[in-house]
Design a protein around this motif. Structure first.
Motif, mmCIF file in Angstrom:
data_model
loop_
_atom_site.group_PDB
_atom_site.id
_atom_site.type_symbol
_atom_site.label_atom_id
_atom_site.label_comp_id
_atom_site.label_asym_id
_atom_site.label_seq_id
_atom_site.Cartn_x
_atom_site.Cartn_y
_atom_site.Cartn_z
ATOM 1 N N SER A 42 33.474 19.601 -26.702
ATOM 2 C CA SER A 42 33.116 20.224 -25.419
ATOM 3 C C SER A 42 32.308 21.487 -25.658
ATOM 4 C CB SER A 42 34.376 20.576 -24.637
ATOM 5 O OG SER A 42 35.138 19.437 -24.400
ATOM 6 N N ASP A 170 30.756 14.892 -20.975
ATOM 7 C CA ASP A 170 31.878 15.359 -21.798
ATOM 8 C C ASP A 170 33.093 14.482 -21.540
ATOM 9 O OD1 ASP A 170 33.547 16.752 -23.377
ATOM 10 O OD2 ASP A 170 33.524 18.604 -22.200
ATOM 11 N N GLU A 171 33.325 13.537 -22.409
ATOM 12 C CA GLU A 171 34.401 12.564 -22.263
ATOM 13 C C GLU A 171 34.464 12.008 -20.842
ATOM 14 O OE1 GLU A 171 37.997 13.318 -24.186
ATOM 15 O OE2 GLU A 171 37.164 14.820 -25.557
HETATM 16 MG MG LIG Z 1 36.896 18.523 -24.736
#
Ligand SMILES: [Mg+2]
Ligand SMILES: Nc1ncnc2c1ncn2[C@@H]1O[C@H](COP(=O)(O)OP(=O)(O)O)[C@@H](O)[C@H]1O
Lengths: 249, 626
Positions: A42, A170-171
């Motif tokens: 992140s 992000d994911e």
């Molecule tokens: Mg993360």
């Protein structure tokens, strides 16, 4: 072309989240970023649109030094970079349409947007993006009334409103069940096919194999792998995820 | 072997002893500590009893207890209802002194209320017994002696029992007459339905005043607290930074902009004066002003960013158009406020019973008029500061260090001097020092030096945490204001605007601003950071981020806190009258001072009802917003 050079981030508490990370992303690539949680994925993505200010190192995008940009200049950079979040980050009490229109904020005149006036063209575009992700009929619904998968589609529509040249995801599918995960990933894939560079952090290797052109891996802030998804053999896997990890995918 | 054994079981026992001793002494220390704490507590409370003059003897004394009983009984009978009374009078003859032939009173009609006097004649100053029959039960009234001249001499008060009888022994006045005198008993009888007493009506008036006082204070407080609360929210302020040059230019530009804004407002007001007597002209003016404003903004601010950069000429034209639009806006607002005042006054005369509506419009106009000067000044300060900030940023970033450094040093020294001089001028206003060496030259030199020092310590393009400085200042001011009770504030305001509800409104508003700004800002701090980041990541600027990601999140808590504050303000406004703030407290205090406890009781009852229902209402409404 995105160049990341010797990027280092030390958080205020002294955590070294990124440790001299360098890599390049050619235009139009689908790059997966993998690593254990806490490895700095992140932080890396957020440094690129400066939601996090890097401690040192450079990020250069099409020749423009993002790390040296002032806050005002960042506004112009950010609007070309869409971002999709693990927890969708929609404004819960606003309508889906307003959430999507928020993607235009970097382009419209601030004065008009402050009194919630968007041009007809922007509204049409927003509805079009919702159409693309299949939830046009939900435009007037409050965002928190949607299911997780639908919320993430709104997130993608919002990012697409920016007419981005790059998307940082992000994911994006970590909070969704596997079936939905594929449908969200397919939207990203489609966007990528239209020429948008995608940087996507992922948890599952099968998704990496299925969607990514290339993978980089982080371990405790260090870049430990940079190559094709197929190049991740058992030895590399252990290096990325640690000795105890069992390969399941 | 033996000795070894001995030493072996001797050792543990020795250790045990030590352990026990340690444990014991620790326990003892604990007990001593506890004892000391209890003793200290006793001393504190004893002292407390002494300084608060706790006096149990006094609570037991007979005099105090009868007083207490009287007050409690009065409080239990709030003065809410009155009846219309009909007076009833009964006359009975009496001879003073007795005539030589003696005197027998004529026979009375015993089916009507009547009085018997025994004896029927007596010497002046003698005692006679007056008995009454068939009177209204449980009534009281005066008993008087009426000599032939017709004057009324008070003999006493009669109090009838439940059968409508009374018996009273009275002393005759020292008057003599040859004719018949009369003793007159008067009682009153309730007729008709009970009606609201004067006290009840006054209480109603004042309770309405109280509720509206609270409403106004809450409204004003909320409107001002909302924008201010953002300055006291750490999560919004912490990433506001700017280089020293920018800060210095801001400090220089703010007072200048404020001053020029004020001048502009005064100029517009003067320009408008001739039009003030012609409502139609004013109306037309408003129309033209609004049209110019909307048209100018529409033309000058394209909704989308253009693909080709507009030429300098167009940019200048647009700037002029925006300036014209702003000016037109100010003009229209001034006209609107004046129009409201004129029309409101006319309406107040024309509407009769609903004249207060006209007065309200006129007042709104006047408020707008007063607020406009402040608003235009603030807007001037804002515009100047915005441009100064941009200019500062440019200087700091885009000029060579060779130019940036001296500029930053110069501006910083200047700003430091100005800031300190202005501060000292403000202090001078309070304390009237009147010595330019202290209020002008010294701060100019010291401030300038501090600015210089700061400029030498900072790199020209170093980002300073301006947001956090503003945050701390805002916090400090709110905390200080909040700690002054509105009951104290109202004293100052009562001196300024006179005793009455308006002083109460101002005091409560000020306290509301401080309290709500604090509560609101805490709500801003506890919003979800995710949506804010997401909107920021789209390239939205700070204001857009606030409008699109912060405000939607804070609406429910803001409503709920506003309701809560209204609740508090109603409570406060019921007693703010004690300190001169109008409302029902004023009446209550008067009645307590006049020992008029039944009236006071009516007001306390009203307060209890209003506070309880407000409590219920606000709880209900808060439930709905969540
Ligand atoms: Mg993360
Ligand atoms: N705002 C922050 N302040 C301090 N430390 C942080 C912050 N955000 C992340 N970290 C730390 O930085 C490291 C990397 O975190 P992150 O980039 O979120 O990893 P990932 O996304 O791979 O799970 C972690 O050790 C995390 O605890």
């Amino acid at each position: 072309m995105l160049e990341v050079r010797e990027l280092t981030k030390i958080y205020e508490g002294g955590v070294l989240a990124l440790d001299r990370v360098s890599f390049e992303v050619p235009k139009g690539q689908f790059l997966a970023v993998i690593g254990l949680s806490g490895s700095g994925k992140s932080t890396l993505l957020r440094c690129i649109n400066r939601l996090v200010d890097p401690t040192s190192g450079k990020i250069i995008w099409d020749g423009y030094d993002i790390t040296a940009a002032s806050q005002d200049e960042m506004r112009h950079v950010r609007r070309k970079i869409g971002m999709v979040f693990q927890h969708f980050n929609l404004v819960a009490r606003s309508s889906v349409l307003t959430n999507v229109l928020a993607g235009r904020l970097g382009y419209v005149n601030p004065f008009w947007s402050l009194i919630n006036r968007f041009s007809r063209a922007d509204v049409e575009k927003a509805l079009g993006e919702l159409e693309r992700v299949g939830i046009r009929d939900k435009a007037m619904v409050r965002a928190d009334e949607l299911s997780g998968g639908q919320q993430q589609r709104v997130g993608i529509a919002r990012a697409m409103m920016q007419e981005p040249q790059m998307i940082l995801a992000d994911e994006p599918v970590a909070s969704l069940d596997p079936v939905l995960a594929h449908s969200i990933m397919q939207y990203l894939e489609q966007v990528n096919k239209e020429g948008v560079t995608v940087l996507c952090s992922l948890h599952f290797l099968d998704l990496v194999h299925r969607y990514a052109n290339r993978v980089i891996a982080l371990n405790q802030g260090k870049l430990v792998f940079d190559g094709l998804p197929t190049e991740i053999d058992d030895e590399k896997f252990k290096e990325i995820y640690g000795r105890e990890a069992e390969r399941v995918g | 072997m033996k000795s070894l054994k001995k030493s072996m079981d001797g050792k543990p026992s020795g250790l045990g002893k030590i352990a026990m001793f340690v444990r014991n002494s620790r326990q003892m220390l604990k007990s001593i500590g506890l004892g000391a704490a209890i003793f200290a507590g006793l001393v504190i409370y004893a002292y407390g009893f002494q300084v608060t003059k706790v006096n149990l003897q006094e609570t037991k004394s007979e005099r105090r207890q009868t007083q207490l009983v009287r007050i409690l009984r009065a409080l239990a009978k709030p003065d809410l209802l009155t009846y219309q009374y009909k007076e009833f009078e009964v006359n009975a003859p009496i001879m003073v002194p007795c005539p030589p032939e003696g005197y027998t009173s004529p026979a009375v009609d015993t089916s009507q209320p009547y009085m018997l006097i025994t004896p029927p004649c007596a010497a002046p100053g003698d005692m006679v017994v007056v008995e009454g029959f068939h009177f209204q039960p449980n009534q009281s009234g005066p008993l008087s002696f009426i000599p032939p001249s017709g004057v009324k001499l008070n003999l006493g008060t009669i109090q009838t029992d439940e059968d409508g009888r009374f018996r009273l022994e009275v002393k005759l006045p020292k008057r003599e007459a040859n004719e018949v005198n009369y003793i007159r008993g008067v009682t009153r009888q309730r007729v008709g339905m009970p009606q609201l007493s004067q006290t009840a009506r006054d209480t109603w008036d004042k309770i309405v005043e109280t509720v509206f006082l609270a409403l106004l204070a809450t409204t004003i407080g909320t409107l001002i607290a909302i924008p201010l609360s953002f300055f006291a929210a750490q999560n919004l302020m912490k990433d506001i930074t700017s280089p020293l040059t920018s800060v210095a230019l801001n400090i220089l530009a703010l007072p200048l902009g404020f001053y020029l804004g004020g001048k502009l407002a005064a100029w517009v007001a003067a320009l408008m004066r001739p039009a003030l007597q012609m409502p139609l002209v004013m109306l037309a003016g408003i129309g033209v002003g609004v049209a110019v404003m909307v048209g100018g903004i529409r033309w000058a601010l394209p909704q989308q960013e253009e693909s080709v950069k507009p030429s300098l000429f167009v940019l200048v034209l647009r700037g002029a158009a925006i300036a014209a639009a702003l000016l037109a806006g100010i003009f229209s607002l001034f006209l609107l406020s004046s129009l409201a005042m004129v029309v409101g006054d006319k309406l107040a005369k024309a509407l009769g019973a609903f004249g207060f509506l006209g007065l309200f419009i006129a007042d709104l106009g006047e408020i707008l008029n007063m607020a406009l000067v402040a608003l235009v000044s603030l807007a001037g300060a804002g515009v100047f500061a915005a441009y100064a900030g941009q200019l500062g940023n440019r200087i700091a970033r885009q000029t060579t260090p060779l130019l940036a450094k001296p500029l930053s040093v110069l501006l910083s020294a200047l700003a430091g001097a100005v800031l300190l001089v202005l501060t000292l001028q403000a202090i001078d206003w309070f304390y009237q020092i009147g010595d330019p060496r202290i209020t002008l030259w010294a701060p100019a030199v010291i401030g300038g030096a501090a600015g210089l020092l700061l400029a030498f310590l900072c790199r020209p393009n170093q980002e300073l945490p301006v947001g956090m400085v503003i945050y701390f200042i805002a916090r400090t001011i709110f905390n200080a204001l909040r700690s002054i009770e509105s009951l104290v504030m109202v004293i100052v305001f009562a001196v300024w605007v006179g005793i009455g509800p308006f002083a109460g409104v101002l005091a409560l508003s000020l306290h509301t601003i401080a309290a709500l700004a604090k509560l609101y800002s805490e709500q801003v701090e506890s919003i979800l950071p995710g949506p804010v980041e997401a909107v920021k990541a789209t390239g939205a600027n700070r204001l857009q981020t606030i409008v699109y990601a912060v405000i939607p999140q804070i609406i429910p808590p803001y409503i709920s806190f506003t309701m809560y504050r209204w609740d508090i303000n109603v409570r406060m406004s019921t007693i703010i009258g004690f300190a001169g703030g109008g409302g029902i407290g004023f009446l209550l205090q008067q009645n307590i001072n006049l020992l008029n406890y039944r009236a006071a009781s009516a007001q306390m009852l009203a307060i209890a009802i209003v506070v309880a229902s407000m409590d219920y209402l606000s709880a209900k409404m808060r439930e709905r917003t969540i």
